[in-house]
Design an enzyme around this catalytic site. Structure first.
Site, short mmCIF file in Angstrom:
data_model
loop_
_atom_site.label_atom_id
_atom_site.label_comp_id
_atom_site.label_asym_id
_atom_site.label_seq_id
_atom_site.Cartn_x
_atom_site.Cartn_y
_atom_site.Cartn_z
N ASN A 11 14.88 45.94 -44.57
CA ASN A 11 14.73 45.76 -46.01
C ASN A 11 15.35 46.97 -46.69
O ASN A 11 14.75 48.04 -46.71
CB ASN A 11 13.23 45.64 -46.35
CG ASN A 11 12.97 45.61 -47.84
OD1 ASN A 11 13.90 45.40 -48.63
ND2 ASN A 11 11.73 45.82 -48.24
N TRP A 12 16.55 46.76 -47.22
CA TRP A 12 17.27 47.90 -47.80
C TRP A 12 16.71 48.32 -49.16
O TRP A 12 17.10 49.35 -49.70
CB TRP A 12 18.75 47.55 -47.97
CG TRP A 12 19.51 47.38 -46.68
CD1 TRP A 12 18.99 47.41 -45.41
CD2 TRP A 12 20.91 47.16 -46.53
NE1 TRP A 12 20.00 47.21 -44.48
CE2 TRP A 12 21.18 47.05 -45.15
CE3 TRP A 12 21.97 47.03 -47.44
CZ2 TRP A 12 22.47 46.83 -44.65
CZ3 TRP A 12 23.25 46.80 -46.95
CH2 TRP A 12 23.49 46.71 -45.57
N LYS A 13 15.86 47.48 -49.73
CA LYS A 13 15.32 47.73 -51.07
C LYS A 13 16.49 47.98 -52.05
O LYS A 13 17.56 47.43 -51.86
CB LYS A 13 14.34 48.91 -51.07
CG LYS A 13 13.30 48.77 -49.95
CD LYS A 13 12.13 49.68 -50.12
CE LYS A 13 11.28 49.66 -48.86
NZ LYS A 13 9.96 50.23 -49.06
N HIS A 98 6.35 41.11 -51.05
CA HIS A 98 6.37 42.52 -50.65
C HIS A 98 5.42 43.30 -51.56
O HIS A 98 5.31 43.00 -52.75
CB HIS A 98 7.79 43.07 -50.76
CG HIS A 98 7.95 44.41 -50.12
ND1 HIS A 98 7.52 45.56 -50.74
CD2 HIS A 98 8.44 44.79 -48.92
CE1 HIS A 98 7.75 46.59 -49.94
NE2 HIS A 98 8.31 46.15 -48.82
N GLU A 100 5.63 46.04 -52.97
CA GLU A 100 6.25 46.64 -54.16
C GLU A 100 6.38 45.59 -55.27
O GLU A 100 6.24 45.90 -56.45
CB GLU A 100 7.62 47.25 -53.79
CG GLU A 100 7.43 48.54 -53.01
CD GLU A 100 8.59 48.91 -52.08
OE1 GLU A 100 9.69 48.34 -52.21
OE2 GLU A 100 8.36 49.78 -51.22
N GLU A 170 2.04 44.40 -43.54
CA GLU A 170 2.51 45.69 -44.06
C GLU A 170 1.37 46.39 -44.78
O GLU A 170 1.16 46.17 -45.98
CB GLU A 170 3.67 45.45 -45.03
CG GLU A 170 4.89 44.81 -44.40
CD GLU A 170 6.16 45.27 -45.09
OE1 GLU A 170 7.02 45.81 -44.39
OE2 GLU A 170 6.27 45.13 -46.31
N GLY A 176 6.70 53.47 -46.74
CA GLY A 176 7.45 54.56 -47.36
C GLY A 176 6.69 55.87 -47.41
O GLY A 176 7.10 56.80 -48.10
N SER A 215 6.63 52.33 -42.30
CA SER A 215 7.15 53.54 -41.67
C SER A 215 7.47 53.35 -40.19
O SER A 215 7.22 54.25 -39.38
CB SER A 215 6.21 54.72 -41.89
OG SER A 215 6.06 54.97 -43.28
N GLY A 236 11.91 49.48 -43.66
CA GLY A 236 12.49 49.90 -44.93
C GLY A 236 13.41 51.09 -44.72
O GLY A 236 14.57 50.94 -44.31
N GLY A 237 12.89 52.29 -44.97
CA GLY A 237 13.69 53.51 -44.93
C GLY A 237 14.59 53.63 -43.70
O GLY A 237 15.79 53.93 -43.82
C1 PEP Z 1 9.13 47.95 -46.30
O1 PEP Z 1 9.68 48.21 -47.35
O2 PEP Z 1 8.91 46.76 -46.02
C2 PEP Z 1 8.79 49.03 -45.40
C3 PEP Z 1 8.08 48.76 -44.35
O3 PEP Z 1 9.24 50.29 -45.75
P1 PEP Z 1 9.20 51.61 -44.82
O4 PEP Z 1 9.69 51.22 -43.46
O5 PEP Z 1 10.11 52.56 -45.51
O6 PEP Z 1 7.79 52.06 -44.78
#
Ligand code: PEP
Length: 252
Positions: A11-13, A98, A100, A170, A176, A215, A236-237
């Site tokens: 997930n590049w956001k 998600h 966010e 999640e 994040g 994470s 994500g990251g």
């Molecule tokens: C996400 O955005 O779905 C996520 C899991 O982010 P991160 O890996 O950065 O925690």
């Protein structure tokens, strides 16, 4: 794809540029082989979907989107992107719910379940994100929150809808933040999610992919992915770094 083949989704956001997206995809393509043991999915921002679809042609990497309009048909919905448009761009998956989107854009369980239904109607596999905040975990509410989020979709779409959907657990406190659920914490909730679907249909539950997000990185991926009910990761990251994302993919 066989049942519960691990899925590693990036997930590049709202990150990247045309150039960095092309570079990232090209590095990932050189590092992924089509052995069928695991699958990679990329969810870039909308403007890069076409670039990604072009670059991923005949490659063993799938494409998905990060969001979808809740309206099934085209029309006067400024700024929204329909399921049909995503399908036209070559998407096979779309993330819905998600944390966010829930927290920053006020998406309720009702909105999320509408998006889930619209996605499936267009032949897209929804990746339904569920998970508790830190406050909810500390209050012992994790299972209640996850049950409420999943039940809304069962009520609206029916449990059979989970035969062509992925659930992503999640924990909001792990997204994040650098904090990760322990493998046991992840397994406990994944197994609970599978049991919720199993109450409706044991076969669908046993075949459904439940992936973990929060994470995930190369150093914790192997342990998390080795748990019985953890069928992949939503990353994500770490998905913005080819080396790191490929290492997670290899760990699956
Ligand atoms: C996400 O955005 O779905 C996520 C899991 O982010 P991160 O890996 O950065 O925690």
């Amino acid at each position: 794809m066989t049942a519960r083949t691990p899925l590693i989704a990036g997930n590049w956001k709202m990150n990247g540029s045309t150039e960095s997206s092309q570079q990232l995809i090209s590095s990932l393509c050189s590092g992924v082989s089509n052995d069928g043991d695991r699958n990679m999915l990329l969810c870039p921002p909308y403007p890069y979907l076409h670039i990604a679809a072009e670059a991923l042609k005949n490659k063993a990497i799938m494409l998905g989107a990060q969001n979808i309009a809740m309206e099934p048909d085209s029309g006067a919905f400024t700024g929204e992107v329909s399921g049909l448009m995503l399908k036209n761009c070559g998407c096979q998956y779309v993330i819905v719910g998600h944390s966010e989107r829930r927290a920053l854009y006020g998406e309720t369980d009702e909105v999320v379940s509408s998006k889930f239904i619209v996605a499936q109607a267009q032949g897209l596999q929804p990746i339904l994100c569920v998970g508790e905040t830190l406050e909810e975990r500390e209050a012992g509410q994790t299972q209640n929150v996850v049950r409420r989020q999943i039940q809304k979709v069962i009520d609206s779409a029916g449990s059979t809808a989970f035969s062509s959907a992925v659930v992503a657990y999640e924990p909001v406190w792990a997204i994040g933040t650098g904090l990760t659920a322990t493998p046991d914490q992840a397994q406990e909730t994944h197994s609970f999610i599978r049991s919720l679907i199993s109450e409706q249909d044991a076969t669908i539950a046993s075949l459904m992919q439940i992936i973990y997000g929060g994470s995930m990185k190369s150093e914790n991926a192997k342990e998390l992915l080795s748990m019985e009910d953890v069928d992949g990761g939503l990353v994500g990251g770490a998905s913005l770094n080819a080396e790191e994302f490929l290492a997670i993919f290899q760990a699956a």
